[in-house]
Write a protein that holds these residues in place. Structure first.
Motif, PDB file in Angstrom:
ATOM      1  N   ARG A 191      37.817   5.222  60.791  1.00 59.70           N
ATOM      2  CA  ARG A 191      37.513   6.053  61.951  1.00 59.70           C
ATOM      3  C   ARG A 191      37.268   5.160  63.168  1.00 59.70           C
ATOM      4  O   ARG A 191      36.461   4.223  63.118  1.00 59.70           O
ATOM      5  CB  ARG A 191      36.283   6.922  61.684  1.00 59.70           C
ATOM      6  N   ASN A 192      37.990   5.448  64.257  1.00 64.98           N
ATOM      7  CA  ASN A 192      37.853   4.698  65.509  1.00 64.98           C
ATOM      8  C   ASN A 192      37.360   5.628  66.609  1.00 64.98           C
ATOM      9  O   ASN A 192      38.031   6.616  66.937  1.00 64.98           O
ATOM     10  CB  ASN A 192      39.193   4.084  65.913  1.00 64.98           C
ATOM     11  N   THR A 193      36.206   5.318  67.158  1.00 64.55           N
ATOM     12  CA  THR A 193      35.593   6.118  68.219  1.00 64.55           C
ATOM     13  C   THR A 193      35.503   5.278  69.486  1.00 64.55           C
ATOM     14  O   THR A 193      34.984   4.156  69.451  1.00 64.55           O
ATOM     15  CB  THR A 193      34.189   6.597  67.814  1.00 64.55           C
ATOM     16  N   ASN A 194      36.016   5.827  70.597  1.00 63.50           N
ATOM     17  CA  ASN A 194      36.017   5.114  71.871  1.00 63.50           C
ATOM     18  C   ASN A 194      35.531   6.025  72.992  1.00 63.50           C
ATOM     19  O   ASN A 194      35.909   7.195  73.050  1.00 63.50           O
ATOM     20  CB  ASN A 194      37.434   4.637  72.224  1.00 63.50           C
ATOM     21  N   GLY A 207      29.957   2.355  82.931  1.00 63.63           N
ATOM     22  CA  GLY A 207      30.036   0.969  83.383  1.00 63.63           C
ATOM     23  C   GLY A 207      30.060  -0.035  82.247  1.00 63.63           C
ATOM     24  O   GLY A 207      30.141  -1.244  82.498  1.00 63.63           O
ATOM     25  N   GLN A 208      29.985   0.419  81.002  1.00 64.80           N
ATOM     26  CA  GLN A 208      29.946  -0.475  79.849  1.00 64.80           C
ATOM     27  C   GLN A 208      31.086  -0.207  78.863  1.00 64.80           C
ATOM     28  O   GLN A 208      31.764  -1.115  78.416  1.00 64.80           O
ATOM     29  CB  GLN A 208      28.601  -0.314  79.104  1.00 64.80           C
ATOM     30  N   GLY A 209      31.256   1.070  78.528  1.00 61.52           N
ATOM     31  CA  GLY A 209      32.209   1.436  77.492  1.00 61.52           C
ATOM     32  C   GLY A 209      31.610   1.249  76.108  1.00 61.52           C
ATOM     33  O   GLY A 209      30.651   0.484  75.916  1.00 61.52           O
ATOM     34  N   LEU A 210      32.152   1.963  75.129  1.00 65.29           N
ATOM     35  CA  LEU A 210      31.645   1.893  73.758  1.00 65.29           C
ATOM     36  C   LEU A 210      32.794   2.010  72.776  1.00 65.29           C
ATOM     37  O   LEU A 210      33.662   2.881  72.912  1.00 65.29           O
ATOM     38  CB  LEU A 210      30.635   3.021  73.499  1.00 65.29           C
ATOM     39  N   GLY A 211      32.791   1.137  71.778  1.00 66.20           N
ATOM     40  CA  GLY A 211      33.778   1.195  70.706  1.00 66.20           C
ATOM     41  C   GLY A 211      33.090   1.100  69.359  1.00 66.20           C
ATOM     42  O   GLY A 211      32.243   0.224  69.160  1.00 66.20           O
ATOM     43  N   VAL A 212      33.430   2.004  68.451  1.00 66.03           N
ATOM     44  CA  VAL A 212      32.831   2.016  67.113  1.00 66.03           C
ATOM     45  C   VAL A 212      33.954   2.121  66.085  1.00 66.03           C
ATOM     46  O   VAL A 212      34.773   3.040  66.137  1.00 66.03           O
ATOM     47  CB  VAL A 212      31.858   3.206  66.924  1.00 66.03           C
ATOM     48  N   LYS A 213      33.977   1.179  65.162  1.00 62.22           N
ATOM     49  CA  LYS A 213      35.011   1.138  64.126  1.00 62.22           C
ATOM     50  C   LYS A 213      34.338   1.238  62.765  1.00 62.22           C
ATOM     51  O   LYS A 213      33.510   0.397  62.413  1.00 62.22           O
ATOM     52  CB  LYS A 213      35.814  -0.154  64.240  1.00 62.22           C
ATOM     53  N   SER A 214      34.692   2.292  61.989  1.00 62.98           N
ATOM     54  CA  SER A 214      34.072   2.524  60.680  1.00 62.98           C
ATOM     55  C   SER A 214      35.146   2.599  59.604  1.00 62.98           C
ATOM     56  O   SER A 214      36.280   3.017  59.860  1.00 62.98           O
ATOM     57  CB  SER A 214      33.271   3.824  60.685  1.00 62.98           C
ATOM     58  N   SER A 215      34.764   2.210  58.399  1.00 64.27           N
ATOM     59  CA  SER A 215      35.681   2.316  57.271  1.00 64.27           C
ATOM     60  C   SER A 215      34.879   2.574  56.003  1.00 64.27           C
ATOM     61  O   SER A 215      33.686   2.260  55.922  1.00 64.27           O
ATOM     62  CB  SER A 215      36.506   1.029  57.114  1.00 64.27           C
ATOM     63  N   ALA A 216      35.538   3.155  55.019  1.00 66.89           N
ATOM     64  CA  ALA A 216      34.882   3.436  53.747  1.00 66.89           C
ATOM     65  C   ALA A 216      35.931   3.431  52.647  1.00 66.89           C
ATOM     66  O   ALA A 216      37.119   3.700  52.888  1.00 66.89           O
ATOM     67  CB  ALA A 216      34.161   4.786  53.790  1.00 66.89           C
ATOM     68  N   LYS A 217      35.475   3.124  51.419  1.00 69.86           N
ATOM     69  CA  LYS A 217      36.369   3.080  50.270  1.00 69.86           C
ATOM     70  C   LYS A 217      35.666   3.673  49.056  1.00 69.86           C
ATOM     71  O   LYS A 217      34.507   3.350  48.786  1.00 69.86           O
ATOM     72  CB  LYS A 217      36.799   1.643  49.975  1.00 69.86           C
ATOM     73  N   LEU A 218      36.371   4.535  48.345  1.00 72.36           N
ATOM     74  CA  LEU A 218      35.833   5.172  47.141  1.00 72.36           C
ATOM     75  C   LEU A 218      36.817   5.000  46.000  1.00 72.36           C
ATOM     76  O   LEU A 218      38.024   5.211  46.167  1.00 72.36           O
ATOM     77  CB  LEU A 218      35.599   6.671  47.385  1.00 72.36           C
ATOM     78  N   THR A 219      36.300   4.607  44.831  1.00 73.36           N
ATOM     79  CA  THR A 219      37.120   4.517  43.624  1.00 73.36           C
ATOM     80  C   THR A 219      36.342   5.100  42.461  1.00 73.36           C
ATOM     81  O   THR A 219      35.216   4.673  42.189  1.00 73.36           O
ATOM     82  CB  THR A 219      37.507   3.063  43.304  1.00 73.36           C
ATOM     83  N   SER A 220      36.925   6.089  41.793  1.00 68.27           N
ATOM     84  CA  SER A 220      36.293   6.715  40.632  1.00 68.27           C
ATOM     85  C   SER A 220      37.302   6.762  39.490  1.00 68.27           C
ATOM     86  O   SER A 220      38.508   6.903  39.716  1.00 68.27           O
ATOM     87  CB  SER A 220      35.824   8.139  40.948  1.00 68.27           C
TER      88      SER A 220
END
Length: 446
Positions: A191-194, A207-220
């Motif tokens: 997920r990329n949030t800008n 005046g700053q800007g924001l970037g958030v990069k998330s990741s997840a992994k599931l194995t069952s």
């Protein structure tokens, strides 16, 4: 609308300067009426000894709000085959999915300026969204510009997943069947949030800007073995018995990185098509990464069931489960859960034959204990977390005596059907008592 707004200004004696001379519809500007589409294709073939099927689905769903979309691609392939005079059976299924979701900034925690709908509802319908230069206006006073939010905000989530299973069964004896099943579920998400820094009126972002990069992994993965036995003890009594073993394992991990203080997209006059999440290292303020890997969760179960059917009048069943979970403390990993049930179909008795009023009448009763282990992995373990370099703190105290939550249930009921099913219903009495409730509380600071 603008006319009602102007009337309200006069009615309540508000300053005429609040009338900006325009007529706009903010809700109309943030919504869309676009067609959604689905495309599917399937192929199947087979005979009495085997068959296969393959299918594919592509869909594009357009949300009610602009920048709210979901693209989905799903494919599946499966088959069923029989060998050795149909004593051996083989089943398999594979499902692959990929989704891409454009998420609009609608949240009950975003405040009046960060929530797109709140910003639209609070917009002055007599004020233009842009100035003479075509730049977005910042109204201030706790209200955001909804069109500026649509332009400056980007939130895209992508998920890829595979779900597959294969099972084999063998008829050992005419009344005895063995079945093995293995399944796996794996998924990765990003997920990329800008939020561009040119947007006005947002402390910490403007005046700053924001970037958030998330990741997840599931194995069952899951493995199951079962033995099923069916026989007729007499012309009126049938027996069904099942014994089984199951093992389940899952791993879950993820990470979140964020930064602010970028040197691009800080003014509306100089916007480039580069997302902050593609250049996170350019952010002047780097937030502490949030990286986690949950303890592996394992669940091992032994179970059995016996059922008797006597003349389709009396049904009796009993089950027992022994479940062991790695989530619990070393002293209480296993829980034991029995149950018994009985049903008397009164309408099948000889003295009820020829009754034109009652179509079905049955009395039933059951008792059983069920277990619950639905809480975060590692709750019984001592856990530490890093706050910054070389600085770790304990955030979970070990509990070796943590045990299964158990619910003891009793149920008595009567089912009835009258006039060939035109009138039907049930009467039930039940009671439940839950003990050893799983509830996390914060310990007093020593």
């Amino acid at each position: 609308d603008a006319g009602q707004f102007r009337s309200a200004l006069t009615k309540y004696g508000q300053p005429a300067t609040l009338d900006k001379g325009q007529s706009v519809d903010a809700m109309k500007e943030i919504t869309q009426t676009k067609l959604s589409s689905d495309y599917s294709l399937a192929f199947s073939s087979g005979n009495e000894n085997g068959k296969i099927r393959a299918s594919f689905l592509a869909s594009r769903a357009r949300g009610f709000l602009k920048n709210s979309n979901l693209d989905k691609y799903l494919g599946s392939f499966g088959g069923q085959y029989k060998f050795l005079d149909k004593k051996l059976s083989l089943d398999f299924n594979v499902r692959v999915g990929s989704t891409k979701e454009d998420i609009t900034n609608v949240s009950n925690t975003a405040g009046s300026t960060g929530n797109l709908i709140s910003a639209a509802l609070s917009w002055n319908p007599t004020e233009s969204f842009t100035d003479a230069n075509g730049f977005y206006i910042n109204p201030g006073g706790g209200s955001g510009n909804p069109l500026a939010l649509l332009k400056a905000y980007s939130d895209i989530a992508k998920v890829n997943s595979v779900l597959a299973d294969i099972s084999a069964g063998y008829k050992i004896l005419p009344n005895l069947d063995y079945k093995f099943m293995f399944g796996v579920n794996t998924g990765t998400g990003e997920r990329n949030t800008n939020v561009d820094g040119w947007i006005q009126g947002y402390p910490g972002i403007s005046g700053q800007g924001l970037g958030v990069k998330s990741s997840a992994k599931l194995t069952s993965q899951v493995i199951t073995h079962t033995l099923n036995y069916n026989t007729n003890l007499s012309s009126k009594i049938s027996l069904n018995a099942l014994a089984g073993y199951e093992y389940w394992k899952t791993d879950y991990s993820g990470a979140t990185y964020s930064a602010s203080g970028f040197n691009t997209n800080l003014t509306q006059a100089a916007i480039i098509k580069i997302k902050y999440t593609d250049i996170l290292s350019n952010g002047n303020v780097q937030a502490l990464p949030n990286v986690f890997s949950n303890p592996t969760t394992e669940l091992q179960s032994y179970f059995g069931r016996v059922g008797l059917n006597i003349s389709d009048k009396y049904l009796v069943a009993a089950t027992i489960r022994a479940d062991g979970s790695s989530k619990f403390g070393k002293n209480n990993k296993y829980g034991y859960f029995p149950s018994v049930s009985a049903r008397w179909t009164i309408s099948n008795e000889d003295f009820m034959k020829g009754n034109s009023l009652i179509s079905n009448l049955a009395l039933r009763a059951s008792w059983g204990i069920t277990g619950n282990q639905e809480f975060p992995a590692g709750a019984a373990q001592e856990q530490f977390g890093f706050n910054s370099y070389n600085s770790a703190g304990q955030f979970n105290v070990a509990n070796p005596d943590l045990k299964w939550e158990s619910t003891n249930s009793v149920n008595v009921g009567l089912d009835y059907s009258l006039k060939g099913g035109k009138i039907y219903g049930s009467f039930d009495y039940y009671t439940k008592n839950t003990t050893d409730i799983l509830f996390q509380s914060t310990a007093i600071q020593p």
